[in-house]
Design an enzyme around this catalytic site. Structure first.
Site, short mmCIF file in Angstrom:
data_model
loop_
_atom_site.label_atom_id
_atom_site.label_comp_id
_atom_site.label_asym_id
_atom_site.label_seq_id
_atom_site.Cartn_x
_atom_site.Cartn_y
_atom_site.Cartn_z
N SER A 138 -5.08 52.98 69.10
CA SER A 138 -5.15 53.20 67.61
C SER A 138 -6.03 52.42 66.88
O SER A 138 -6.38 51.31 67.37
CB SER A 138 -3.71 53.00 67.07
OG SER A 138 -3.47 52.92 65.95
N TYR A 151 3.78 46.61 67.28
CA TYR A 151 3.28 47.78 67.30
C TYR A 151 1.69 47.61 67.50
O TYR A 151 0.90 48.11 68.29
CB TYR A 151 3.71 49.01 66.36
CG TYR A 151 2.90 50.18 66.77
CD1 TYR A 151 2.95 51.13 67.58
CD2 TYR A 151 1.84 50.36 65.64
CE1 TYR A 151 2.24 52.18 67.79
CE2 TYR A 151 1.03 51.70 65.93
CZ TYR A 151 1.24 52.47 67.04
OH TYR A 151 0.33 53.67 66.97
N1 LIG Z 1 1.16 59.03 64.20
C1 LIG Z 1 0.21 58.02 64.03
O1 LIG Z 1 -0.17 57.71 62.89
C2 LIG Z 1 -0.57 57.65 65.30
C3 LIG Z 1 -1.79 56.81 64.84
C4 LIG Z 1 -2.53 55.97 65.82
C5 LIG Z 1 -1.75 56.30 67.00
N2 LIG Z 1 -0.65 56.99 67.59
C6 LIG Z 1 -0.23 57.09 68.93
O2 LIG Z 1 -0.16 58.25 69.38
C7 LIG Z 1 0.53 58.38 70.50
C8 LIG Z 1 1.50 59.69 70.23
O3 LIG Z 1 2.06 59.48 68.93
P1 LIG Z 1 2.52 60.68 67.93
O4 LIG Z 1 2.19 59.98 66.54
O5 LIG Z 1 2.33 61.79 68.34
O6 LIG Z 1 4.30 60.15 67.64
P2 LIG Z 1 5.32 61.08 68.21
O7 LIG Z 1 5.49 62.33 67.73
O8 LIG Z 1 6.69 60.34 67.83
O9 LIG Z 1 5.40 61.24 69.64
C9 LIG Z 1 5.54 60.21 70.70
C10 LIG Z 1 5.75 60.85 72.08
O10 LIG Z 1 5.99 59.84 73.23
C11 LIG Z 1 7.06 60.08 73.80
N3 LIG Z 1 7.74 58.79 74.08
C12 LIG Z 1 7.90 57.69 73.32
N4 LIG Z 1 8.61 56.57 74.25
C13 LIG Z 1 8.66 57.21 75.38
C14 LIG Z 1 9.19 56.70 76.63
N5 LIG Z 1 9.88 55.61 76.87
N6 LIG Z 1 9.09 57.40 77.59
C15 LIG Z 1 8.38 58.58 77.64
N7 LIG Z 1 8.06 59.30 76.48
C16 LIG Z 1 7.94 58.50 75.40
C17 LIG Z 1 7.90 60.61 72.88
O11 LIG Z 1 9.08 61.62 73.40
P3 LIG Z 1 10.62 61.46 73.26
O12 LIG Z 1 10.44 62.11 71.98
O13 LIG Z 1 11.15 62.20 74.30
O14 LIG Z 1 10.90 60.09 73.40
C18 LIG Z 1 6.95 61.86 72.22
O15 LIG Z 1 6.62 62.72 72.97
C19 LIG Z 1 1.45 57.00 70.39
O16 LIG Z 1 0.79 56.41 71.34
C20 LIG Z 1 1.17 56.48 68.99
O17 LIG Z 1 1.16 54.95 69.13
C21 LIG Z 1 -0.21 57.47 66.51
#
Ligand SMILES: NC(=O)c1ccc[n+]([C@@H]2O[C@H](COP(=O)([O-])OP(=O)(O)OC[C@H]3O[C@@H](n4cnc5c(N)ncnc54)[C@H](OP(=O)(O)O)[C@@H]3O)[C@@H](O)[C@H]2O)c1
Length: 261
Positions: A138, A151
């Site tokens: 990120s 985070y």
């Molecule tokens: N959204 C943003 O602004 C942003 C920006 C930069 C980077 N990111 C990164 O992008 C990635 C995806 O995030 P997202 O924004 O798409 O959020 P999201 O919609 O909350 O998706 C997160 C995913 O990770 C899974 N997950 C979380 N904890 C887990 C665990 N302990 N074991 C297995 N699966 C787990 C969740 O599954 P469950 O629901 O089953 O827990 C879900 O499928 C993350 O690494 C996040 O840090 C996000």
């Protein structure tokens, strides 16, 4: 990509679901994983994509050694062509106000579990001298994240790991790419208890666009991809701004009570 095999973690929602969608459309056989049973609904959606190969889903807590072992076991010894280590959790509010169990979960998911998975699958890729790894870091990793401290620190770790591993594998056919999104429209901010913040309530990037940029960078074997012009500028500025000033700026977007009305 027919006949190629990809693993995508955190594929039930958000960026991970979009990454998996692209893999499905490209014809990869897919193994997708997430913590909750929703991963099976996501797998059903992926099976409906045109061009898709086989889609398997695993519900596993990738914060645990057992969960990562279960995912590795579900690959059943097949050659893994692509690993997308994307599962991650956020956590808002002041560090000292956060529950230890939730802090621990962020560290165990974003750092320990992701590292263990990349280590296991990375070794297999190195011994076959073939593979692509996409790590979702990120732009938060460039910024000391006041009111999101653990985070941002976890993403700093992942960004760093990604570049270091890439260099170690320079003379192989294994590539490592770091996907560095900015704020993206997913369930992330609600799950991180950040809907009372500026960043949690302003317009964000489209997860499908973020995933497309990440996939393309990975296929080209690029080192990293910061998605979107605004984020590119923000990360470039962060590189030349003192950490203390960055932490101060981060307060303005992540402190509870800064939500846009
Ligand atoms: N959204 C943003 O602004 C942003 C920006 C930069 C980077 N990111 C990164 O992008 C990635 C995806 O995030 P997202 O924004 O798409 O959020 P999201 O919609 O909350 O998706 C997160 C995913 O990770 C899974 N997950 C979380 N904890 C887990 C665990 N302990 N074991 C297995 N699966 C787990 C969740 O599954 P469950 O629901 O089953 O827990 C879900 O499928 C993350 O690494 C996040 O840090 C996000």
């Amino acid at each position: 990509m027919a006949g190629q095999f990809a693993i995508v973690t955190g594929a039930s929602t958000g960026i991970g679901l979009e990454l998996a969608r692209i893999c499905a459309r490209e014809g990869f056989d897919l193994l997708v994983a997430a913590d909750e049973s929703d991963i099976h609904d996501a797998a059903q959606l992926l099976r409906e994509e045109k061009g898709t190969g086989a889609v398997e889903a695993l519900q596993a807590d990738l914060a645990t050694t057992e969960g990562v072992d279960a995912l590795y076991g579900a690959a059943q010894g097949r050659s893994i062509d692509v690993l997308m280590a994307n599962a991650g959790r956020g956590l808002g509010h002041a560090f000292l106000d956060q529950e230890w169990s939730r802090i621990r979960d962020v560290i165990d998911t974003n750092i320990t579990g992701a590292t263990y998975l990349i280590h296991k699958i990375g070794r297999d890729m190195r011994s076959r001298n073939k593979g692509r790894v996409l790590i979702t870091g990120s732009i938060a990793g460039f910024i000391p994240g006041s009111f999101q401290a653990v985070y941002n620190a976890s993403k700093s770790y992942l960004n760093s790991l990604s570049f270091a591993l890439r260099e170690e594998l320079r003379d192989t056919e294994v590539s490592v790419t770091c996907l560095m999104p900015g704020a993206t429209e997913t369930e992330f901010f609600a799950r991180a208890d950040m809907l009372d913040t500026d960043v949690g309530t302003t317009d964000k990037d489209d997860p499908a666009m973020v995933a497309r940029n990440g996939f393309e960078a990975m296929m080209k074997g690029e080192a990293d991809i910061v998605t979107g012009l605004k984020n590119k500028v923000q990360s470039a500025v962060a590189n030349v701004t003192p950490a203390e000033a960055l932490a101060k700026q981060h307060r303005e977007m992540a402190e509870p009570g800064t939500a846009k009305s």
